[in-house]
Each structure stands twice: as structure tokens, then as C-alpha cells.
Design an enzyme around this catalytic site. Structure first.
Site, PDB file in Angstrom:
ATOM      1  N   LYS A   1      -5.948   3.224   8.858  1.00 56.89           N
ATOM      2  CA  LYS A   1      -5.257   4.168   8.337  1.00 56.89           C
ATOM      3  C   LYS A   1      -5.333   5.928   8.566  1.00 56.89           C
ATOM      4  CE  LYS A   1      -2.672   0.929   4.918  1.00 56.89           C
ATOM      5  NZ  LYS A   1      -3.153   0.484   3.649  1.00 56.89           N
TER       6      LYS A   1
ATOM      7  N   SER B   1       0.825  -1.203  -0.171  1.00 58.74           N
ATOM      8  CA  SER B   1      -0.089   0.026   0.204  1.00 58.74           C
ATOM      9  C   SER B   1       0.681   1.516  -0.716  1.00 58.74           C
ATOM     10  CB  SER B   1      -0.987  -0.072   0.578  1.00 58.74           C
ATOM     11  OG  SER B   1       0.247   0.209   2.534  1.00 58.74           O
TER      12      SER B   1
END
Length: 825
Positions: free
Chosen positions: A743, A700
């Protein structure tokens, strides 16, 4: 009873009429030379006797084929019978007749006719030849010996009849009298009467005697077995009564503990066991009853029967199907966890509807009790175990927790076989005995931490337990009989679902527990943790006050976790220090603020990352996820003279591949981004991710590395207020990632206002709390160009400016999508 026998050959010389009356008899055959009483009660028999007495006193006695026919016709009678002379007839008071006849010879009826109330027959003598003389002699001796052996073997027959048969000399008469007096079937007796030769008659009687001898042998064996069993039972009863008296004397004249076997039988009777289980249990009780109480095997059987009688074979708790009450209990016990609460309420609603349908007879009642298999997955400390207790409380069921962490033996689940010393049932059966009901809520804790060894794989043993199609016949090795687990509501917990075997995972419904956000931790601390710690540390409500600011600082600077376990420990530490000061008389009450927190807990242990102070070239902001929550990280890129790509910061293989993919994309688009080719070829590119002591892995960070790399080559700064996440491809596509909620929460804590995310993750924005969606801007992107347009100062236009043209500061030429737009997409 036969008497006054004469030679059939002599009697047969008496001339017989050609047509005589017929007297049918049922279940009996009369042979020549015999004198026999005949009781006649039917009208046709009485009429035939009257007709014979009026004529020449000769009548034919013949057997019916079917004794149940009251008014037989000619076709219902055998063809061969005996011509008899009527010696005397006596009329009984009830109207019946008793006739004494002497059988003259065998005759065969050639035709039966109806004489108006009785049957007449045209008869002729039934000629019987002797056959082979030697064979006749052998058969005659064998017949006498077999008959004598049968009588000596215990076959009952009147002594005078036996003596009479043994005194006979004619073999034919011996065979006839034996056939008459033995309990042969009517068909066999008739076959002896119809034998065409004397040898054939003897052979038939011998065959019947052999069969009778075999039956007699079997009867004697059965009689002996019954006698032995009775003797043994009487002996055991006598010894058992003696033992009771001895025990009574040993206990000073008081009654002893009684017969254990009888006590177990009484307990088993109340359990309502299935036939298969009851058969096995009764067998063990009978073994115990025949065994000495001090025998080693008796102790094993006693323990086994104790387990059997203490299990809840048919004991159930009544489910509380009040959805509103269950919702209230769940809300009181836990803050948040809306998905889990919704799933429990759905289970209650389905259960309630199925019960109503079963009461109306629309479905089988067994379907009502079947429960789902749930698995709660998520990081430690987020409430997976405690929510199971609340589920049991809301359902009104018993709660049992089974810790599976570290279990590496199949016998932990299925138990040991009783042949081993110290054998015992597995944890499932132990949990059922602890619950005391057949339908508890059973928590299988830490199912992802099951081990395996040469002793078997316990996760494989769980397949039967957690399969709704199989667990109604779960067989524990110790019990040896099937136990129904279909009504148990199984709940499993796991931190890492990928470590659960696929076959086991396929049998469970996954409910994911995400990390708590700071606001949720604050509410949990105020509602649950702080009151509990006050009680545990002996403090009253008015003796201590912790401000919200202090709790927020404690959450962000003293703990770093997904759950709230460490948070509760830190609150407990503060409470203990306050309790010490109060107990020593230093103060009466304390108020703990964020500024005073250092006094109780020392310097902060964690310093959360914050956004950069200024826009910097080659430094981009990414986001990462860990089991204890999310946060931001910085990717730094430096371009120096030399050759090659250097990656530092303990990057994993996947993360290194993302860096190489970013470099390839930059080289491929170098002309469009006005990056000189010689700079790409003659430069050493160093990509570093700070916090080098912490290993990092995952795809990611691809977008973050691309922005950092292109910023370093083009000298265009990356925006400090933008954090990004997303996997990249060589063609510039941005692929979806996981852990978006954590996140985003980490970026929000760091002060980030703009979030770049993959377009495919736009639907995940619904999981983010509404107040955060409105305070941040989200930019879903499908390509790296869209990412660069938001992340670089001046956007894509500044990146693609003509050579020599000064850069222009520009936030973005794309319309940013806020949280509401992202959530509704």
C-alpha cells in the site's frame, strides 16, 4: 548286537551275590537275556571288571543319569540295572578292556559304596509281575503288529535283528529287544527297564513306537516334499536351458538376451535394499522366473522390477556446504528476496554444524540428512519457482519440479495399485527416479490449487509426504514397499496460502514473497530480463539500448503486476520489433527512450492514480492491496436531502460494514463535531468508491470512509497529500491491517507524502525500503480523532471549532513521525 537269548525267568533262578562291583555305562541300557560287548576305558570301570573276575564273575551294569560325568559317584547312577555274568574279557593294545557279558536279571541297588577306585552295590532282585493276562495278550499282539508296521514303513534295522525279534515268543523279551534296538532316549529305555509289571513295560514300548511312527510319517512327508522340489527345480532348469538353446537358434546362432530374472537379481544385489523390501522384490523375481516371457502378467512384473531397480534407494549427492559460495550463487541468480536467501543460508549453516557433530559421534548420522519443509507464498511472477532452482544449485543437489495444479486424484501422489491396467507410481516416486538421488530438492508447485473428487483428496495424501516424522516410511501404492523420503528437501509454492488445508499447512514453514517495488523491477529488468530477451530474439548487446526512463515507464504504464512476467513479455515485444527493423535493413542499432516507447507498444494500458489536484470536501484518499501490488483509491461522500445510506462502487459486505461503522461514529460524536442532528436524520448519504467495475472488499478502508463522511458533514476539506489505511470500531479505535508495504509503495508512486497507518502496524515499516522511509512521513494512529487531526485541513481543532467561527487552515497539531522513528519503534 544281542544273541543267545534265554528265558529271564530261568536265568533269574541263578543265585546272585548280595554285593557286586558296578560298571557304569553311558547312553545305553542292557536288558536281561541279552549278550553284549562292553568297552571299558575308564579306570573305575576297569577296576570293577578286575574285581568281578577275581570274585564270581558277576557285575552290575547300570546307566549314568548324566553321560558327561567322567568319574560318577553313586548318586549319579540309576538304581535299577542288570546283573550280568562276564563271559570273556579281552585287553586291547591301548590299555582298554572289551568285556562280553550275559545279562541275567533286573536288579535294584539298595546302596552304592566306594571300594577304593571303583563302585560296589548292595543288590536285590527287581521283581516284575505279569499283570492282567488278557491285557497282556492284547498288548503283545499290538506290539508285534506295530513293530512290523514300522519296519515296513521304512524304519531301518538290521534284517537279522528284525528276524530275531519276530522269532521271539516271550512278550517281555520282545519289548526289551525293541527298546534296545530303537533310537529311544536314555530316559525312555530306563523307564522300560524299571517298569514294575510286564503290561506296563509293553504299554511304554507301544507309546514309544507310536511316537516313532509319527516322526517317521513326518520324515516321509518332508522327504517327499524335498523330492518334489528337487524334481521341479531340475525340470525348470532343464526347460530353461532348452529355452536358451531355442533363443540362440532363433537369433541365428547368437546369444539371446539372457535370463531376465538373473539380470534383475544382479541389479537388485547392487541396490542395498532393506530386508523387508528385498523380500518383496525377490518374490516378484521368482514369479517372473517361473512365468512364460510372453505372459501378460510377466510384462506387469517386468515393469514393476524396472521401477524398483531404477529408483535411488541409497544413491546420494554430496551437499555443498560452502556458505559463501552459496550466497554468491543466490545473489547472482536473484535480485532481492533477502528473507529467502537468509533462510537457505541458515539451512546450510545448520547442516554443516550437524555434519560436524555427527563426525564426532555426538549425534546420529541419520539426523544430518533430514531436510526442512518450506512453502513459498506470494503473488504470481515474484520468483517462487525459480528460487527453488537456485537453492538446488547452491546446495549441489538435483532439482525436480512436480506441478500439482489441478491434481484431484489421490493416485497422483500415491500411485495406482498394480492390479489396474496401466498402473504406475505416483508423482513423488516418479520425481525420485528422475532425480536419480535420494536427497534432491523437490518443488511441489501450486500446492494451493490441489482439487478433490470422489477419487480421493491428494492434499491428504501429501500429509505423509511432508511430515518429517512419517515420510521415511512413505509407501507408494504401486511399489507396495516403504521408500525413505526423509532426506528430500521439499519446497512448496502457493499463491493463496489460505486455500491450503490447515493440517498440511501445519507441516510446513511459511516464507512470504511480497510484491516487487518499481526500483526492484527496474534492477531485475536490467540484470536478467533484458539480456535474456536479447538472446532469445537474436540481438547483440550493441544493437539495442533501452534507457532506464523507458523501463520505468514500461513498468508503470504498460504492466500492473506483483512479479515481472508481463514485464519480460513487454521487453520481448520491444526486442522483436527492433529485430524486425534491423533484419529489414531499416536501421543497424536502436535506442529506445521513454518518448519512443509508444512506437513499439502503443498507448499506455494503465494510468496510475495520482494525488488529487486540490483539497476537497468529502473526498479522502485511501490505499488498497491486490495480488499485483498496491495503489490508492478515493472515497467520495455526498450529503443530499432525503433519508438513508447509499453505497456504490461494487463494495463487499465487509467494506459496507465499515461505512456503517463510520456513520455510527459520526452520529455518536455529532455534538462534538458540531454536526446538526436534523442534518444527520434528514439527509441521504451517498458513499461512492470510483472504478465501479472493480469489486472491492476489506475492512482497511474504515478510516478513509470516516474522514470522507465527516468531511462531507462538516464541510472541512480533506488533505490531498495524505493517504490512509486502517480498520475502525464503533468506539473510534483504529485496528491493524495487512499489506502495508504494498500500500505504501502504491501511495508513493501516486505522489503521496503523508501516510496514516494503525499504531499496531508501526513495526511493519521495517519492511519498507530505507530510501522510501526517509522521503515520506508516517503517522501511526490509535483513534479516529488522531486520524482526523492529520487528514482534515486544519486538523481536529478546525473540526471542533465553535459554531460560527471561521475555519483555520492547519496541517496538523500532532507531531508527524517520520519513517526512521517508525522503524525504530
Amino acid at each position: 548286537m544281542p544273541a543267545d537269548q534265554g528265558k529271564e525267568s530261568i536265568q533269574s533262578q541263578t543265585p546272585l551275590p548280595a554285593n557286586v562291583p558296578v560298571c557304569p555305562v553311558r547312553g545305553s541300557v542292557i536288558y536281561p537275556t541279552m549278550v553284549q560287548h562292553i568297552d571299558a576305558g575308564r579306570a573305575l570301570s576297569i577296576a570293577a571288571i578286575d574285581a568281578a573276575m577275581a570274585e564270581n564273575k558277576v557285575i552290575m551294569i547300570v546307566s549314568q543319569r548324566d553321560k558327561d560325568i567322567d568319574e560318577p559317584e553313586g548318586e549319579d547312577l540309576y538304581d535299577v540295572g542288570s546283573a550280568c555274568s562276564i563271559l570273556r574279557v579281552r585287553k586291547n593294545p591301548d590299555g582298554t578292556l572289551q568285556m562280553l557279558v550275559s545279562a541275567l536279571s533286573r536288579v535294584k541297588a539298595t546302596r552304592y559304596t566306594n571300594a577304593g577306585g571303583f563302585i560296589r552295590a548292595d543288590i536285590q532282585p527287581f521283581v516284575v509281575t505279569d499283570g492282567d493276562a488278557r491285557e497282556l495278550e492284547a498288548l503283545s499282539r499290538e506290539l508285534e503288529g506295530k513293530f512290523e508296521s514300522l519296519i515296513q514303513g521304512g524304519k531301518f534295522m538290521a534284517p537279522e535283528t528284525v528276524q530275531q525279534i519276530q522269532n521271539m515268543e516271550d512278550a517281555g523279551q520282545i519289548a526289551d529287544n525293541i527298546a534296545f534296538n530303537m533310537d529311544f532316549k536314555l530316559e525312555d529305555k530306563q523307564a522300560v527297564l524299571e517298569a514294575p509289571t510286564l503290561t506296563e513295560r509293553l504299554r511304554k514300548v507301544l507309546t514309544l513306537l507310536d511316537a516313532e511312527a509319527e516322526v517317521q510319517s513326518i520324515q516321509q512327508r518332508i522327504r517327499q516334499q524335498v523330492k518334489e522340489e528337487i524334481d521341479r527345480n531340475q525340470r525348470e532348469y532343464y526347460l530353461r536351458e532348452q529355452m536358451k538353446v531355442i533363443q540362440k537358434e532363433l537369433h541365428g546362432g547368437e546369444e539371446g538376451e539372457g535370463d531376465e530374472a538373473d539380470e534383475f537379481r544382479q541389479k537388485v544385489e547392487k541396490l542395498g535394499l532393506s530386508p523387508d523390501v528385498r523380500k518383496e522384490v525377490d518374490r516378484e523375481i521368482n514369479r517372473l522366473a517361473r512365468m512364460h516371457p510372453d505372459a501378460a502378467e510377466a510384462a506387469v512384473i517386468r515393469t514393476y522390477l524396472t521401477w524398483i531397480t531404477e529408483l535411488p534407494w541409497n544413491t546420494r549427492s554430496e551437499d555443498r556446504l560452502d556458505i559463501a559460495e552459496a550466497s554468491k550463487i543466490l545473489d547472482e541468480d536473484h535480485y532481492g528476496l533477502e528473507k529467502v536467501k537468509d533462510r537457505v543460508l541458515e539451512f546450510l549453516a545448520v547442516r554443516r554444524l550437524r555434519k560436524e557433530r555427527a563426525e564426532r559421534g555426538e549425534i546420529d548420522a541419520a539426523e544430518v540428512n533430514k531436510g526442512p519443509i518450506l512453502v513459498f507464498t506470494g503473488p504470481p511472477g515474484v520468483g517462487k519457482t525459480s528460487i527453488a532452482q537456485s537453492i538446488a544449485k547452491s546446495l549441489g543437489r538435483k532439482y525436480v519440479r512436480i506441478a500439482l495444479g489441478g491434481a484431484r486424484d489421490e493416485s497422483d501422489i500415491r500411485g495406482h495399485r498394480r492390479t489396474y491396467i496401466g498402473a504406475m507410481p505416483g508423482r513423488i516416486i516418479q520425481g525420485m527416479r528422475t532425480a536419480g538421488t535420494k536427497n534432491p530438492v523437490m518443488l511441489l508447485d501450486e500446492v494451493d490449487k490441489l482439487g478433490s473428487s470422489y477419487q480421493g483428496d491428494p492434499s491428504a495424501a501429501l500429509l505423509e509426504v511432508l511430515d518429517p516424522a512419517q515420510n521415511q516410511h512413505f509407501t507408494d501404492h504401486y511399489l507396495g514397499v516403504a521408500f525413505d523420503l526423509s532426506e528430500v528437501m521439499f519446497i512448496a509454492t502457493a499463491n493463496y496460502p489460505e486455500q491450503i488445508p490447515p493440517a498440511l499447512m501445519d507441516r510446513m514453514e511459511v516464507i512470504d514473497f511480497s510484491s516487487y517495488i518499481e526500483q526492484e523491477k527496474l534492477e531485475i529488468a536490467k540484470r536478467y530480463l533484458l539480456p535474456r530477451q536479447l538472446v532469445q530474439n537474436g540481438l547483440k548487446q550493441n544493437q539495442i539500448a533501452i534507457t532506464d526512463a523507458a523501463l520505468e515507464k514500461l513498468i508503470s504504464h504498460y504492466t500492473r503486476e506483483a512479479g515481472v512476467r508481463n514485464l519480460e513479455r513487454e521487453i520481448g515485444t520491444v526486442a522483436r520489433k527492433v529485430a524486425r527493423r534491423i533484419a529489414s535493413g531499416e536501421l543497424k542499432r536502436a535506442k529506445v527512450t521513454d518518448k519512443e516507447l509508444d512506437r513499439y507498444l502503443g498507448n499506455p494500458r494503465y494510468m496510475p492514480e495520482h494525488e488529487a489536484r486540490e483539497d476537497m470536501v468529502g473526498v479522502s484518499t485511501g490505499m488498497f492491496y491486490t495480488p499485483v501490488g498496491g495503489d490508492i483509491l478515493f472515497v467520495e461522500t455526498s450529503v443530499m436531502p432525503g433519508k438513508g445510506l447509499v453505497l456504490t462502487g461494487q463494495l463487499g459486505d465487509v467494506m459496507k460494514e465499515s461505512a456503517r461503522a463510520a456513520l455510527t461514529y459520526a452520529k455518536k460524536n455529532a455534538d462534538r463535531f458540531h454536526i446538526p442532528r436534523e442534518r444527520l436524520d434528514d439527509s441521504e448519504i451517498h458513499i461512492h468508491v470510483p472504478a465501479g467495475a472493480i469489486p472491492k472488499e476489506g475492512p482497511s478502508a474504515g478510516t478513509t470512509m470516516s474522514v470522507s463522511l465527516i468531511s462531507a458533514f462538516t464541510a472541512i476539506p480533506a488533505r490531498r497529500d495524505v493517504a490512509m489505511t486502517g480498520e475502525i470500531t464503533l468506539t473510534g479505535r483504529v485496528l491493524p491491517i495487512g499489506g502495508l508495504k504494498e500500500k505504501v509503495l502504491g501511495a508513493r508512486r501516486a505522489g503521496i507524502k503523508h501516510i496514516i497507518l494503525p499504531k499496531a502496524n508501526e513495526g511493519d515499516l521495517r519492511d519498507i525500503p530505507a530510501h522510501l522511509r526517509t522521503s515520506m512521513e508516517f503517522h501511526p494512529c490509535e483513534t479516529i480523532d488522531e486520524v482526523l487531526d492529520v487528514a482534515l485541513v486544519g486538523g481536529l481543532a478546525a473540526l471542533e471549532r465553535r459554531e460560527g467561527e471561521p475555519p483555520k487552515r492547519k496541517t496538523s497539531n500532532r507531531r508527524s513521525k517520520n519513517a526512521d522513528a517508525g522503524a525504530s519503534a
